[in-house]
Design an enzyme around this catalytic site. Structure first.
Site, PDB file in Angstrom:
ATOM      1  NE  ARG A   1      -6.227   0.346   0.511  1.00 41.23           N
ATOM      2  CZ  ARG A   1      -6.093  -0.343   1.648  1.00 41.23           C
ATOM      3  NH1 ARG A   1      -5.555   0.202   2.714  1.00 41.23           N
ATOM      4  NH2 ARG A   1      -6.498  -1.595   1.721  1.00 41.23           N
TER       5      ARG A   1
ATOM      6  CD  GLU B   1      -0.429   0.431   4.441  1.00 42.18           C
ATOM      7  OE1 GLU B   1      -1.667   0.432   4.391  1.00 42.18           O
ATOM      8  OE2 GLU B   1       0.254  -0.622   4.463  1.00 42.18           O
TER       9      GLU B   1
ATOM     10  CG  HIS C   1      -2.007  -1.039   1.140  1.00 44.29           C
ATOM     11  ND1 HIS C   1      -2.391  -1.791   2.223  1.00 44.29           N
ATOM     12  CD2 HIS C   1      -2.735  -1.471   0.085  1.00 44.29           C
ATOM     13  CE1 HIS C   1      -3.353  -2.629   1.843  1.00 44.29           C
ATOM     14  NE2 HIS C   1      -3.580  -2.451   0.557  1.00 44.29           N
TER      15      HIS C   1
ATOM     16  CG  HIS D   1       0.152  -4.253   5.348  1.00 44.98           C
ATOM     17  ND1 HIS D   1      -0.831  -4.015   4.413  1.00 44.98           N
ATOM     18  CD2 HIS D   1       0.622  -5.491   5.054  1.00 44.98           C
ATOM     19  CE1 HIS D   1      -0.939  -5.060   3.609  1.00 44.98           C
ATOM     20  NE2 HIS D   1      -0.074  -5.966   3.977  1.00 44.98           N
TER      21      HIS D   1
END
Lengths: 308, 94
Positions: free
Chosen positions: A125, A70, A67, A195
């Site tokens: 994202r 992150e 993502h 993540h």
């Protein structure tokens, strides 16, 4: 020139590419770089193979940056490679691990999205693929794996942040990773994905609240992993199966790897718990990575000892 | 294209007590542009969950009024997102 790479800072994609080259050049016996594919926008997907042994050794696959926003996740994968190389021959555990295992480290999974979060939208994202019949861009790569892929209706809208894509493994990035893992399935004994945020250590399943056959094993490893992590700075993580610890999710890499046959799969949700969210300051990268290293080394030791 | 800026955008944290409050958040997400930070998406919002989400400055007022009206306690985790984005780079070049 992309400028100087730093393990204590967030690095742009160009710096990370240059860093992978440097890692290989400076440690040819320990590090090799494999291009496993390319992204929708033709950026290379690089996996670094870390270890002294040949291809037939047990291995752990680790990916970061699925993502885009992150950012502390790719920072950890870079830190892991750095620590592995730096402490090999100096620290007993890492030396033993690297003598007997390989680590496949994908520093940035969602390269196009990561670049976009640097250049255009820090809050991005998904990846950057175009969606037919929609003005909305991107697929959530962590809903695009072929495992219970379309079991939740709410992942079918291209304008949603959790859009699953038009088909399982529709995304070049997903396919590159799944092809690599399938072709190394004999040796890969664990899969760990990183993540952020919310300080959790998760394991299957996400697509069902049913427990996997080795739930007890996974739960024990996750518990000890979070305990070990906390020994450094007393950072508290919670742990448990995805579906009951956070919420049910379909098409995730963790469940896919588990159902493929890798019976130890974990997902770290790194710092923090929400004061900074995705915007963890650089000054906290080092402590986040140092504590996470403890948990990852524990998991690796466990895999070395308990898998055939 | 100029990078997206997040001036005075806010991140809210709301502890959802029950299904009614979860539905209030879901309704707000249908009429406002809400970026869910935790959980990942509106559909995952449920009772007994702490929800973090980002909204623009303009929409933050109506969000706050709706939460106040429904007596839903909330925190503003980040008051100006653009500022936080710039502040994350707090380690000098080596």
């Amino acid at each position: 020139k992309p400028g100087r790479h730093s393990y204590r800072k967030y690095n742009s994609w160009d710096k990370i590419v240059a860093w992978t080259e440097k890692m290989v050049n400076k440690n040819p016996k320990m590090v090799s770089r494999i291009q496993i594919g390319s992204t929708v926008e033709d950026n290379p997907l690089y996996v670094l193979q870390i270890g002294k042994g040949g291809e037939s050794r047990k291995a752990i696959f680790m990916d970061c940056g699925i993502h885009a926003r992150e950012w502390v996740s790719p920072a950890f994968c870079q830190w892991f490679v750095y620590q592995a190389i730096k402490t090999y021959g100096r620290k007993k555990i890492m030396t033993k691990l690297l003598d007997r295992m390989n680590f496949y480290v994908l520093p940035v999974f969602n390269v196009d999205g990561y670049i976009w979060s640097w250049t255009q939208n820090r809050m991005w994202r998904k990846n950057r693929s175009k969606n037919q019949n929609s003005k909305c861009i991107g697929t959530d790569l962590n809903r695009n794996f072929n495992v219970s892929w379309n079991s939740f209706h709410n992942t079918g809208n291209p304008c949603q942040d959790i859009y699953r894509g038009p088909a399982p493994e529709s995304e070049k990035e997903t396919k590159a990773v799944t092809d690599f893992i399938r072709s190394h399935l004999k040796t890969i004994k664990a899969y760990i994905t990183f993540h952020s945020y919310s300080q959790m250590l998760l394991f299957p399943y996400g697509y069902t609240t049913d427990k996997p056959p080795n739930h007890g094993d996974l739960d024990k490893v996750a518990k000890i992993g979070t305990d070990v992590l906390a020994t450094r700075y007393e950072t508290r993580y919670i742990y448990g199966p995805i579906a009951s610890t956070i919420y049910p999710t379909s098409g995730s890499s963790l469940d896919w790897a588990y159902d493929l046959g890798i019976k130890h799969t974990f997902a770290f949700e790194l710092r923090d718990k929400g004061k900074f969210g995705f915007l963890l300051p650089e000054s906290r990268i080092k402590s986040t990575c140092r504590e996470t290293m403890l948990a990852v080394k524990f998991i690796a030791k466990y895999i070395l000892k308990h898998t055939s | 294209i100029a990078p997206v800026r997040f001036d005075r955008e806010k991140v809210f944290r709301v502890k959802i007590q029950d299904e009614k409050e979860a539905n209030i958040i879901k309704d707000l997400a249908k009429t406002n542009e809400i970026d869910f930070w935790y959980p990942d998406a509106m559909h995952h919002v449920a009772a007994q969950m702490t929800v973090d989400f980002r909204v623009s400055e303009k929409e933050s007022q109506s969000i706050q009024s709706a939460l106040d009206q429904n007596k839903m306690p909330y925190q503003i985790l980040i008051n100006d997102l653009q500022e936080e984005i710039e502040k994350q780079f707090d380690v000098k070049e080596d």
